[in-house]
Design a protein around this motif. Structure first.
Motif, mmCIF file in Angstrom:
data_model
loop_
_atom_site.group_PDB
_atom_site.id
_atom_site.type_symbol
_atom_site.label_atom_id
_atom_site.label_comp_id
_atom_site.label_asym_id
_atom_site.label_seq_id
_atom_site.Cartn_x
_atom_site.Cartn_y
_atom_site.Cartn_z
ATOM 1 N N ALA A 292 0.744 -1.231 0.148
ATOM 2 C CA ALA A 292 0.083 0.075 0.005
ATOM 3 C C ALA A 292 0.976 1.325 0.055
ATOM 4 O O ALA A 292 0.313 2.261 -0.535
ATOM 5 N N MET A 293 2.107 1.149 0.651
ATOM 6 C CA MET A 293 2.753 2.463 0.710
ATOM 7 C C MET A 293 3.956 2.533 -0.161
ATOM 8 O O MET A 293 4.823 3.560 -0.413
ATOM 9 N N GLY A 294 4.490 1.246 -0.545
ATOM 10 C CA GLY A 294 5.561 1.359 -1.485
ATOM 11 C C GLY A 294 5.549 2.163 -2.731
ATOM 12 O O GLY A 294 4.428 2.130 -3.306
ATOM 13 N N THR A 295 6.532 2.890 -3.088
ATOM 14 C CA THR A 295 6.822 3.693 -4.185
ATOM 15 C C THR A 295 5.600 4.735 -4.211
ATOM 16 O O THR A 295 4.992 5.303 -5.231
ATOM 17 N N ALA A 296 5.424 5.264 -2.770
ATOM 18 C CA ALA A 296 4.436 6.211 -2.403
ATOM 19 C C ALA A 296 3.000 6.150 -3.145
ATOM 20 O O ALA A 296 2.284 6.762 -3.821
ATOM 21 N N GLY A 297 2.736 4.852 -3.196
ATOM 22 C CA GLY A 297 1.424 4.404 -3.935
ATOM 23 C C GLY A 297 1.364 4.420 -5.529
ATOM 24 O O GLY A 297 0.239 4.363 -5.849
ATOM 25 N N GLN A 298 2.297 4.540 -5.846
ATOM 26 C CA GLN A 298 2.393 4.864 -7.410
ATOM 27 C C GLN A 298 2.951 3.636 -8.173
ATOM 28 O O GLN A 298 3.405 3.772 -9.439
ATOM 29 N N ARG A 299 2.439 2.649 -7.804
ATOM 30 C CA ARG A 299 2.499 1.394 -8.845
ATOM 31 C C ARG A 299 1.252 0.912 -9.131
ATOM 32 O O ARG A 299 -0.058 1.141 -8.491
ATOM 33 N N CYS A 300 1.166 0.326 -10.512
ATOM 34 C CA CYS A 300 -0.111 -0.274 -11.032
ATOM 35 C C CYS A 300 -0.686 -1.232 -10.014
ATOM 36 O O CYS A 300 -1.992 -1.573 -9.886
ATOM 37 N N THR A 301 0.233 -2.147 -9.343
ATOM 38 C CA THR A 301 -0.226 -3.183 -8.508
ATOM 39 C C THR A 301 -0.318 -2.539 -6.965
ATOM 40 O O THR A 301 -0.495 -3.570 -6.259
ATOM 41 N N THR A 302 -0.274 -1.446 -6.825
ATOM 42 C CA THR A 302 -0.434 -0.948 -5.345
ATOM 43 C C THR A 302 -1.889 -1.569 -4.725
ATOM 44 O O THR A 302 -2.630 -1.283 -5.454
ATOM 45 N N PRO A 402 -0.726 7.049 -2.336
ATOM 46 C CA PRO A 402 -0.918 6.047 -1.245
ATOM 47 C C PRO A 402 -2.032 6.241 -0.183
ATOM 48 O O PRO A 402 -1.858 6.704 0.904
ATOM 49 N N ILE A 403 -2.931 5.746 -1.034
ATOM 50 C CA ILE A 403 -4.486 5.783 -0.155
ATOM 51 C C ILE A 403 -4.885 4.301 -0.193
ATOM 52 O O ILE A 403 -5.057 3.732 -1.154
ATOM 53 N N LEU A 404 -5.222 3.942 1.227
ATOM 54 C CA LEU A 404 -5.486 2.416 1.417
ATOM 55 C C LEU A 404 -7.089 2.676 2.182
ATOM 56 O O LEU A 404 -7.145 3.137 3.382
ATOM 57 N N TYR A 405 -8.039 2.207 1.441
ATOM 58 C CA TYR A 405 -9.377 2.193 1.846
ATOM 59 C C TYR A 405 -9.686 0.633 2.750
ATOM 60 O O TYR A 405 -9.218 -0.303 2.099
#
Length: 512
Positions: A292-302, A402-405
């Motif tokens: 959820a937080m890796g790459t500041a949430g900027q992965r397509c697989t985040t 990086p937003i996790l609902y």
């Protein structure tokens, strides 16, 4: 050292010089490139015109006509040398990825390692481009299936994995006998210049060792949407592999289909994980935090959606809140940092819009605020944990931040339905020690995503498996497994080695 004291432009200049990139390639042009670390300009590149793009495509097609005649194992030798150049340049290229994208050091280096890994895979593949021998109903006949090079492969890559995605496509396309032409994101063209320089080093060694490689086998395009349109519309580009947003795919896909060209589309992902009652919560915490937080949430697989069973919700979620509040946010080049900056101001604005929508929909937000770093042009944020009453509003849309609902559930089938109830279908995971839940999740009635993991997060795919997703993710597959078939054309051959001419299906057609 403060961000204001960093001379990232000088750092970039030295890296590119060491890798063999002429200063004229990244100075004095019209395309300004800034680092998200400080917001400072680190390059200004000359851009290709539409006419120059068309000329480069023609040159790439000419290269393809020669390269397709080189035996595949020989083509694999070039990719082996590319892997060696990437190994030698890993530290420099990895640092450049961190500077241009804002990835922490280990992630920048990890992206280059992906490139090395796919080269290793492609070298082996160069001796395994297998066809089939097929049973035929006609005596003294042989039927078989062969695979041939396709042509010029266009590659359009996104900012978040500026070089790894190129390598997934190029390494396979080249061993399959194609030429490649690459349009990187206009946000991250410097890493493309560096990669092209390493490729040219590999070609030089390949030729010096007796190999045959035409000029323009790998070509780089620098610019924005206009040259991308030339690449997509050109009749001598039979395949375009495009990575980016679903909105981009809605434009690229139909344009390619209009001229009956092929596409490999890697688009959006609104990825979820389900945490079941039997989950190992220590393992789950680590898996969720990175995804959820890796790459500041900027992965397509985040990881963007987390469904937690009500029996473990009060054990896991407080630990997540603590992790979100304490994770180190800052300069990605410094040791100990885990979350670097967002790519730009627009990404920050999109994140705040999504959080406003979540709050309006009844969400409780932990984090999400901007972290002051002394630069008004760099956008660092504390990752946001948003506890939602239901899957609605912004939860149903991908926000590249990086937003996790987090949503509570009580019934497994309910959680599985929520996992699948979004337009995208890239990656997913489940945390459970219950065999029935795990096996159901990866079964035909389970996750509808291209990637379905058990007891690891949805992020961080390896090159051995085909990468891609379903629905609005585009359906494309890159990297491992049999993804190589997407870069080749299939031919079915029937050979008559007898003296009669029996027809299939018992058809009679005798002439005197």
């Amino acid at each position: 050292m403060t961000l204001a004291q960093l001379d990232l432009a000088a750092d970039v200049k030295k890296i590119l010089a060491d890798l063999g990139v002429s200063e004229a390639r990244f100075t004095g042009g019209t395309l300004s490139v800034t680092s998200p670390i400080s917001g400072a300009e680190i390059g200004r590149l000359p851009e290709d015109s539409a006419a120059a793009t068309a000329e480069k495509i023609e040159a790439a097609h000419k290269a393809f006509l020669e390269w397709r005649q080189v035996p595949a194992p020989k083509r694999g030798e070039l990719i082996r040398l590319l892997g060696e150049e990437l190994r030698a340049g890993k530290a420099a290229l990895g640092r450049l990825v961190s500077i241009e994208v804002g990835k922490i050091t280990s992630e920048g280096l990890g992206e280059v390692q992906e490139m090395i890994d796919i080269c290793d895979f492609a070298v082996g593949l160069s001796r395994q481009l297998y066809g089939l021998t097929i049973a035929t109903e006609r005596s003294e006949h042989r039927m078989m299936e062969t695979w041939h090079p396709l042509g010029v492969v266009g590659i359009i890559s996104a900012f978040n994995f500026p070089v790894a995605v190129w390598s997934w496509n190029a390494a396979l396309a080249l061993v399959c006998g194609n030429a490649t032409i690459w349009k990187p994101s206009e946000k991250t063209p410097l890493t493309a210049l560096a990669t092209q320089a390493l490729f040219e080093r590999a070609v030089k060694r390949f030729v010096a060792e007796g190999g045959t490689a035409p000029a323009n086998l790998s070509t780089l395009l620098i610019g924005g949407r206009a040259i991308g349109e030339v690449l997509v519309d050109h009749p001598k580009v039979p395949l375009v592999s495009a990575t980016g947003s679903t909105a981009m795919g809605r434009v690229v896909g139909p344009r390619l289909a209009q001229r009956f060209a092929r596409s490999i589309l890697e688009l959006g992902g609104n990825n979820a994980a389900i945490v079941c009652p039997t989950a190992d919560l220590d393992l789950t915490l680590r898996g969720v935090a990175f995804a959820a937080m890796g790459t500041a949430g900027q992965r397509c697989t985040t990881l963007r959606r987390l469904f937690v069973h009500d029996s473990v919700y009060d054990q896991l979620v407080p630990r997540l809140r603590k992790a979100y509040g304490s994770v180190a946010v800052g300069n990605p080049l410094e040791s100990g940092t885990l979350v670097g900056p967002l790519i730009d101001k627009a990404a920050f604005a999109n994140m705040q819009t999504a959080l406003d929508g979540a709050k309006a929909a009844g969400g409780t937000i932990t984090g999400g605020d901007r972290v002051d770093n002394g630069s008004e042009n760099a956008f660092y944020v504390r990752p946001a944990l948003v506890e939602m009453p239901s899957q609605s509003g912004p939860v149903e849309h991908e926000t590249f931040a990086p937003i996790l609902y987090v949503i509570k559930y009580s019934d497994f089938n309910e959680a599985l339905a929520l996992n699948n109830a979004v337009p995208q279908g890239l990656s997913s995971s489940i945390f459970t020690n219950n065999m029935q839940e795990a096996e159901t999740f990866v079964s035909a009635r389970g996750s509808d995503c291209g990637i379905a993991n058990v007891n690891i997060g949805p992020s961080g795919a390896e090159i051995g498996g085909a990468f891609g997703g379903e629905k609005e993710t585009g359906g494309g597959r890159e990297s491992g497994s049999d993804a190589w078939k997407g870069y080749m054309r299939r031919s079915t051959n029937t050979i008559n080695y007898g003296k009669t001419l029996p027809l299939a299906q018992g058809v009679k057609f005798d002439v005197e």
